[in-house]
Structure formats: structure tokens, C-alpha cells
Design an enzyme around this catalytic site. Structure first.
Site, PDB file in Angstrom:
ATOM      1  N   GLU A  79       0.877  -1.158   0.000  1.00 28.88           N
ATOM      2  CA  GLU A  79       0.000   0.000   0.000  1.00 28.88           C
ATOM      3  C   GLU A  79       0.921   1.217   0.000  1.00 28.88           C
ATOM      4  O   GLU A  79       1.784   1.311   0.879  1.00 28.88           O
ATOM      5  CB  GLU A  79      -0.819  -0.044   1.296  1.00 28.88           C
ATOM      6  CG  GLU A  79      -2.194   0.493   1.200  1.00 28.88           C
ATOM      7  CD  GLU A  79      -2.892   0.419   2.551  1.00 28.88           C
ATOM      8  OE1 GLU A  79      -3.525   1.397   2.905  1.00 28.88           O
ATOM      9  OE2 GLU A  79      -2.770  -0.620   3.248  1.00 28.88           O
ATOM     10  N   ARG A 127       4.834 -13.212   9.925  1.00 31.59           N
ATOM     11  CA  ARG A 127       5.572 -12.010   9.553  1.00 31.59           C
ATOM     12  C   ARG A 127       6.954 -12.005  10.198  1.00 31.59           C
ATOM     13  O   ARG A 127       7.189 -12.652  11.221  1.00 31.59           O
ATOM     14  CB  ARG A 127       4.788 -10.744   9.903  1.00 31.59           C
ATOM     15  CG  ARG A 127       4.378 -10.632  11.365  1.00 31.59           C
ATOM     16  CD  ARG A 127       3.431  -9.457  11.574  1.00 31.59           C
ATOM     17  NE  ARG A 127       4.106  -8.180  11.436  1.00 31.59           N
ATOM     18  CZ  ARG A 127       3.713  -7.210  10.593  1.00 31.59           C
ATOM     19  NH1 ARG A 127       2.654  -7.378   9.846  1.00 31.59           N
ATOM     20  NH2 ARG A 127       4.368  -6.087  10.536  1.00 31.59           N
ATOM     21  N   LYS A 183       4.285   0.677   9.696  1.00 30.54           N
ATOM     22  CA  LYS A 183       4.421   1.986   9.051  1.00 30.54           C
ATOM     23  C   LYS A 183       3.910   3.090   9.965  1.00 30.54           C
ATOM     24  O   LYS A 183       4.468   4.176  10.005  1.00 30.54           O
ATOM     25  CB  LYS A 183       3.633   1.997   7.744  1.00 30.54           C
ATOM     26  CG  LYS A 183       4.386   1.391   6.580  1.00 30.54           C
ATOM     27  CD  LYS A 183       3.542   1.468   5.318  1.00 30.54           C
ATOM     28  CE  LYS A 183       3.305   0.088   4.751  1.00 30.54           C
ATOM     29  NZ  LYS A 183       2.191  -0.005   3.828  1.00 30.54           N
TER      30      LYS A 183
HETATM   31  P1  ATP Z   1       2.363  -2.063   7.994  1.00 32.21           P
HETATM   32  O1  ATP Z   1       1.576  -2.702   9.087  1.00 32.21           O
HETATM   33  O2  ATP Z   1       3.763  -1.752   8.344  1.00 32.21           O
HETATM   34  O3  ATP Z   1       1.645  -0.894   7.368  1.00 32.21           O
HETATM   35  P2  ATP Z   1       1.324  -3.619   5.924  1.00 32.21           P
HETATM   36  O4  ATP Z   1       1.260  -5.085   5.919  1.00 32.21           O
HETATM   37  O5  ATP Z   1       0.059  -2.894   6.186  1.00 32.21           O
HETATM   38  O6  ATP Z   1       2.470  -3.182   6.886  1.00 32.21           O
HETATM   39  P3  ATP Z   1       1.523  -3.379   3.129  1.00 32.21           P
HETATM   40  O7  ATP Z   1       2.034  -2.273   2.302  1.00 32.21           O
HETATM   41  O8  ATP Z   1       0.085  -3.718   3.069  1.00 32.21           O
HETATM   42  O9  ATP Z   1       1.926  -3.041   4.603  1.00 32.21           O
HETATM   43  O10 ATP Z   1       2.406  -4.685   2.916  1.00 32.21           O
HETATM   44  C1  ATP Z   1       2.797  -5.185   1.670  1.00 32.21           C
HETATM   45  C2  ATP Z   1       3.163  -6.624   1.840  1.00 32.21           C
HETATM   46  O11 ATP Z   1       4.226  -6.783   2.758  1.00 32.21           O
HETATM   47  C3  ATP Z   1       2.007  -7.429   2.368  1.00 32.21           C
HETATM   48  O12 ATP Z   1       1.877  -8.605   1.608  1.00 32.21           O
HETATM   49  C4  ATP Z   1       2.387  -7.735   3.783  1.00 32.21           C
HETATM   50  O13 ATP Z   1       1.841  -8.944   4.221  1.00 32.21           O
HETATM   51  C5  ATP Z   1       3.901  -7.779   3.702  1.00 32.21           C
HETATM   52  N1  ATP Z   1       4.505  -7.486   4.994  1.00 32.21           N
HETATM   53  C6  ATP Z   1       4.343  -6.371   5.731  1.00 32.21           C
HETATM   54  N2  ATP Z   1       5.010  -6.471   6.898  1.00 32.21           N
HETATM   55  C7  ATP Z   1       5.638  -7.675   6.889  1.00 32.21           C
HETATM   56  C8  ATP Z   1       6.501  -8.373   7.808  1.00 32.21           C
HETATM   57  N3  ATP Z   1       6.847  -7.844   8.987  1.00 32.21           N
HETATM   58  N4  ATP Z   1       6.955  -9.592   7.455  1.00 32.21           N
HETATM   59  C9  ATP Z   1       6.621 -10.122   6.266  1.00 32.21           C
HETATM   60  N5  ATP Z   1       5.822  -9.532   5.367  1.00 32.21           N
HETATM   61  C10 ATP Z   1       5.333  -8.323   5.661  1.00 32.21           C
HETATM   62 MG    MG Z   2      -1.585  -3.042   4.968  1.00 31.09          MG
END
Ligand code: ATP
Ligand code: MG
Length: 591
Positions: A59, A294, A304
Site C-alpha cells: 500500500e 511475519r 508503518k
Molecule cells: P504495515 O503494518 O507496516 O503498514 P502492511 O502489511 O500494512 O504493513 P503493506 O504495504 O500492506 O503493509 O504490505 C505489503 C506486503 O508486505 C504485504 O503482503 C504484507 O503482508 C507484507 N509485509 C508487511 N510487513 C511484513 C513483515 N513484517 N513480514 C513479512 N511480510 C510483511
Molecule cells: Mg496493509
């Protein structure tokens, strides 16, 4: 690029799933039209040459962090290893938080990590918002088939009628509407005839399902917001859980890999895609979702939202502050793409969560840089050393040329040149007026070797009015210069690094350490800011050897005895030398 090979690959359960699908030919007959699209679009295209398709779907609402690096390495790495293609997809269905700055930073980060979304000359870079038309059409199709309805209960009514873990949900009074009524109402939603929040489109599944996510989840909401891509075309936006499976299917994804928090969503993922496939809207065989734990890394936070707070509150200097676990921060700190890939590979991919020690990143960095980084001498806490017999032995003003290999194991990389004269800089802690037990470096009466130079014997020191040592004196021991015959005849226990006072160059050195002292700064909902490390950045005025004067931003070095350093990619240059410490040479809590 070669993905680092490591035996932990055997533990990657996703490989077993992919290998099973490849062996069974699950996706072998799948068509792919070259661009995303619905069932008809793909049916008109050829059989997909990519054996699997994965995607990394960020995102664009912030900078990527080390957790995203794990997901990037996993998705792009699996595609690479199995003759597939990995798409980069901006999941920009949420109209409010996305910005071009983040899009650019994400593209840059993925490339920098060593991955590419171009395959066979085709760029697989997609924006989920380009699928809004299809998502809307699918919404109407679900309504017409009796699989969705417009609910006009208040948010509160919807919440309470959904029930909870112990209570079954109850049907909304709007659930019995006819497809025709629902269609008319959904079009009114789209046409801006209803206020924000006045209605939602819901899937009609089962209000008594033990899985709360199947109790008629929302598909569309009304929100008057300008979208960065579609502007004001839409005042209704799809929910993430509705949009994501559709995005996967339109792109011909085979293995949709996500983190464990989406496990409970999988039944809805399956329901939605099966339903839309049965309606003939989406191509088959359809994608399947697989979840892994994760990546959690000690001493950092990987959310984020929390990272943004550190930036917004000025706790760090920006998203690329070298203490940030963002890819931009890690890069500026001096971590290499190979070190990050290796660390992610070693962290493994499993269903069981856990914490990866931050130290594993430093270990991977040392492994990568040991053979690559040029060596250099730097004095980080300079103390003046005067060789009192220099003029008498060597002649006043004489500078004696010394040299050292650029890399101790790679003679072909040549030698660094520097000179020694009457005065040199040494590390303050390489001298003790009263030596502690087992201290082999400089103290009155003791001999040490100046590395690549001569053996010296300490004769004393000078202090200022406050008792602080401002100068150390020593005598040069004749005929002991490194590399000259008989130099080793005089045995010493200590060797210290130094920089000549004449050709040494001033540099700003930024000594970075962990941003949080707690191993799990935000575990259990703790206030992560409570464990901020007050010493996470110490800036020192160092003196470095002359070979570093021509270094370029991003150049990486091993400062002998100190660790790995990088020329800062922003501030270094134009007559100013700025180095960031990436990691110490060994795993100690940095001094
Ligand atoms: P955040 O909570 O930091 O905003 P998010 O998962 O909402 O992270 P996205 O931009 O939606 O952020 O994530 C893109 C991809 O990265 C998704 O497929 C998510 O599952 C993966 N991802 C995010 N954080 C991790 C992590 N700590 N370990 C493995 N994969 C991750
Ligand atoms: Mg997300």
C-alpha cells in the site's frame, strides 16, 4: 541476480506447495493475455509462459521496512527460482493515504534490493485502482446472482447484528431485498445519491458462520474522497478484503502469499473467487492464498504507523534516517542488498512466528563485506602522539612513506599510501597512564607497533588544567618499520591503528546504535517510545587516512579495528567527509 543459496530454503513450506502444484500441473494450462483482465480477456491470450505468478502488493502509504523486504525477497525469490514472474502491485484502493513520494520510494527500494518486475520485456507494474471498473462490475454481478445486498443499517446496528465469537449474528432487515432493489440502490450509491456511511454493499453468505469474516462482510463503502489515480470518478470504494482477491485473479496470480493475520480471511477469499469464477467473470484456475508468519526483528518496530510517528515527532531525521528499519534507512546506514537478502533467507519462512535477532543482519553484512570492503585506518577519538626522537632519528620534517593493502587477502587491489612523521593521531583509549591488568597497548614504558609503521615505546603524557590527557609521548624504536628486514626482531604484544598528523583528513563519523534498547519494543502493546536508546547516534570528529579523501557516497569500508562504515549517500562529498557506522566488527553492544 543470484538469490543467496542457503540450506534454510528446505524449511520454506511454500516451496513444497509450489513444487506440488508444478508436479500436478495445477496451473500448466492457465492462459495469460499479457495484461491483467477478466476471464474473457485471458481466455483470448496464450498459455502462460510463467510457471507461477506471485505478487508483492504494498500500500503506497509509507516507506517499506525490513518486514516488507522479507515479503519482497520471498515473492520475487520464489518466482525467480521456479520460472515464474512476480508482479509489483500498488494496493491503492484506499483513497486517502497514498502519495507519489511513497510510490517512488517503493519502486526504488525493490530495484535496489535486486529485484525486477519486468519479465520478457513486459513490465508487470500494476495499480489496483485500475481495477475499480471491474470491481464495480463484479459487485453488480454478485447482486444479480443474489450474492450481495445493500445494507442500510447504522454502523452500530451492523456491529451488534454481526455477533461475536460467542454469539451468532442475526440477519439485517435489508438482507431480504430483491436483486432488482439492490441493484438500483447500489447504483444510487455509485451515483452519489447517498451520504457517506449511509449504506454498504455486503456479501450475502451466512450470518451464523463460526468465522465472523463470513458473516456478510462489507464489499463497498461510500466515501467522498479524491483518489490520486481516479480523481473524483468514484464516491464508493471497495473494501480491502474484496479488492485483494480480485486483484490477484485479474493478474493471473497463482500463489498469493500474505502474512498470518489474513488467515481468517482465506475462506472469504475462496468464496469470493469461486463465486466470481462460477459467474464466468474470472479466469480459472484461480489464485490461492497462503499465509506465513511475519518477520519480526529485535530492537526495531516494523509498522508503518509507528515508523511514521518517529518521523513526524522528529525522533529520527526522516524515513531514511540510518537508525530506521526502513529499506531507505538500512541503505543509508550501509547495509547491502545482499546482506538484507541473506538475512531474510536465513530468517526462514514458516507458520510459526518468532523474532529474528537484529544481530543476524550485522552477521550477514560482515559476510558480504569482508571480501568486498576496502580497508582504511580511522581514528575516531583522536589523541595526539608525539615521537620525541623523530627529528634526531629521521630528520626534522621528514615524512616516512608507509603503505597497507587495500584488502589483506587481495593483493591485486593494490595498496593504500600514507605517511608517518613526528606527530600522529591515536585512539584515546589506546593509551592508559596506569594500565589495567591485561592491557597491552600504550602506557609509559610499554612498546607497541603502529600498524604498518614502526615500533614505539611510550615515555609519558601531558595533561591540561583539568587533568585530561592532551598528548602522549613516545620514542621511535629504530629499524622496526613494517616490511623492512629485521622489523620483527623487536616483539610487541600490542598493535594500534593511527593516522599521520600531516596527511590525516578530518571526517564526521556518525556512530549508530540500536534505536530501541528493548528487544521487543512494542510487544504486548507496550509504548515503544519508552525504550528509545538515548545513545542511538553519536557524532564524532575523526581523523581518517588520506585514501578516504576521494571516497564517493555509498562507498563502503572496513575501518580497521572499528567496523564497517559507509560514506553517507546524502551528506558526503563536496569537500566534506561523512561516514556512517553500519556495524561493528563483532557482536558487542557498541561502545
Ligand atoms: P504495515 O503494518 O507496516 O503498514 P502492511 O502489511 O500494512 O504493513 P503493506 O504495504 O500492506 O503493509 O504490505 C505489503 C506486503 O508486505 C504485504 O503482503 C504484507 O503482508 C507484507 N509485509 C508487511 N510487513 C511484513 C513483515 N513484517 N513480514 C513479512 N511480510 C510483511
Ligand atoms: Mg496493509
Amino acid at each position: 541476480m543470484n538469490a543467496p543459496k542457503d540450506d534454510t530454503k528446505a524449511g520454506n513450506f511454500l516451496r513444497a506447495i509450489i513444487e506440488r502444484d508444478l508436479a500436478a500441473g495445477t496451473y500448466a494450462q492457465r492462459h495469460f493475455a499479457g495484461t491483467p483482465g477478466d476471464a474473457a480477456h485471458h481466455a483470448a491470450g496464450p498459455t502462460d509462459a510463467a510457471r507461477i505468478r506471485t505478487r508483492f502488493p504494498p500500500e503506497p502509504n509509507g516507506y517499506l521496512h525490513i518486514g516488507h523486504a522479507k515479503s519482497i525477497c520471498l515473492n520475487f525469490g520464489l518466482a525467480q527460482d521456479y520460472g515464474g514472474v512476480c508482479h509489483l502491485r500498488f494496493d491503492d484502493t484506499n483513497p486517502e493515504k497514498e502519495e507519489q513520494e511513497y510510490v517512488d520510494a517503493i519502486l526504488d527500494a525493490v530495484h535496489w534490493l535486486g529485484f525486477d518486475w519486468t519479465a520478457g520485456g513486459v513490465e508487470h507494474l500494476y495499480y489496483a485502482s485500475n481495477y475499480f471498473d471491474f470491481m464495480y462490475r463484479a459487485g453488480e454481478a454478485l447482486i444479480e446472482a443474489g450474492h450481495a445486498y445493500v445494507d442500510e443499517q447504522s454502523a452500530e446496528e451492523m456491529r451488534s447484528s454481526r455477533g461475536d465469537f460467542n454469539t451468532l449474528g442475526s440477519d439485517s432487515p435489508f438482507r431480504a431485498r430483491t436483486p432488482a432493489e439492490n441493484l438500483a440502490r447500489f447504483r444510487e450509491m455509485r451515483d452519489g445519491r447517498l451520504a457517506d456511511g449511509a449504506a454498504v454493499l455486503r456479501a450475502k453468505i451466512d450470518m451464523a458462520s463460526p468465522n465472523i469474516n463470513l458473516r456478510d462482510p462489507a464489499l463497498y463503502r461510500i466515501k467522498r474522497a479524491t483518489h490520486h489515480n481516479t480523481g473524483d470518478t468514484w464516491c464508493i470504494y471497495p473494501m480491502y478484503t474484496y479488492a485483494h482477491p480480485i486483484e490477484d485473479a485479474l493478474e493471473g496470480i497463482t500463489h498469493s502469499i500474505c502474512t498470518l493475520e489474513f488467515e481468517d480471511q482465506r475462506p472469504f477469499y475462496d468464496w469470493l473467487l469461486d463465486t466470481l469464477c462460477n459467474l464466468g467473470l474470472l479466469a480459472q484456475p484461480r489464485p490461492h492464498q497462503y499465509e506465513f508468519a511475519r518477520l519480526n526483528v529485535t530492537h526495531v518496530v516494523t509498522s508503518k504507523r509507528k515508523l511514521r510517528a518517529l518521523v513526524d515527532e522528529g525522533i529520527v531525521a526522516g524515513w531514511d534516517d540510518p537508525r530506521m528499519p526502513t529499506i531507505a534507512g538500512l541503505r543509508r546506514r550501509g547495509y547491502t542488498p545482499a546482506s538484507i537478502r541473506l538475512m531474510c533467507e536465513r530468517a526462514g519462512t514458516s507458520k510459526a512466528g518468532g523474532w529474528t535477532d537484529y544481530a543476524s543482519l550485522d552477521i550477514a553484512l560482515r559476510e558480504d563485506l569482508d571480501a568486498k570492503a576496502a580497508r582504511a585506518m580511522a581514528v575516531l577519538d583522536p589523541l595526539r602522539l608525539v615521537l620525541t626522537n623523530w627529528d634526531e632519528l629521521m630528520g626534522a620534517g621528514t615524512i616516512d612513506a608507509c603503505s597497507a593493502p587495500v584488502h589483506p587477502a587481495q593483493a591485486e587491489r593494490g595498496r593504500r599510501a600514507f605517511g608517518i612523521g613526528r606527530e600522529v593521531w591515536i585512539e584515546r583509549d589506546d593509551f592508559m597512564e596506569q594500565p589495567a591488568k591485561g592491557y597491552f597497548r600504550l602506557f609509559p614504558g610499554n612498546r607497541v607497533r603502529l600498524k604498518y609503521g614502526h615500533v614505539i615505546e611510550c615515555t609519558g603524557c601531558t595533561k591540561d588544567d583539568e587533568g585530561r590527557i592532551v598528548e602522549v609521548q613516545a620514542a621511535l624504536v629504530p629499524d622496526t618499520k613494517s616490511g623492512t628486514p629485521g622489523a620483527d626482531a623487536v616483539k610487541v604484544k600490542g598493535v594500534i591503528t593511527w593516522v599521520g598528523a600531516t596527511d590525516g583528513v578530518e571526517a564526521e563519523v556518525r556512530l549508530y546504535d540500536k534505536l530501541f534498547t528493548d528487544e521487543q519494543p512494542d510487544a504486548g502493546g507496550r509504548d515503544y517510545k519508552a525504550s528509545l536508546n538515548p545513545d542511538s547516534l553519536r557524532v564524532v570528529s575523526a581523523i581518517v587516512e588520506p585514501s578516504l579523501a576521494t571516497s564517493q557516497p555509498d562507498d563502503k569500508f572496513q575501518f580497521e579495528r572499528h567496523g564497517y562504515f559507509v560514506a553517507d549517500r546524502i551528506d558526503h562529498g563536496e569537500g566534506r567527509l561523512v561516514f556512517n557506522r553500519t556495524a561493528t566488527l563483532r557482536e558487542t553492544f557498541a561502545k
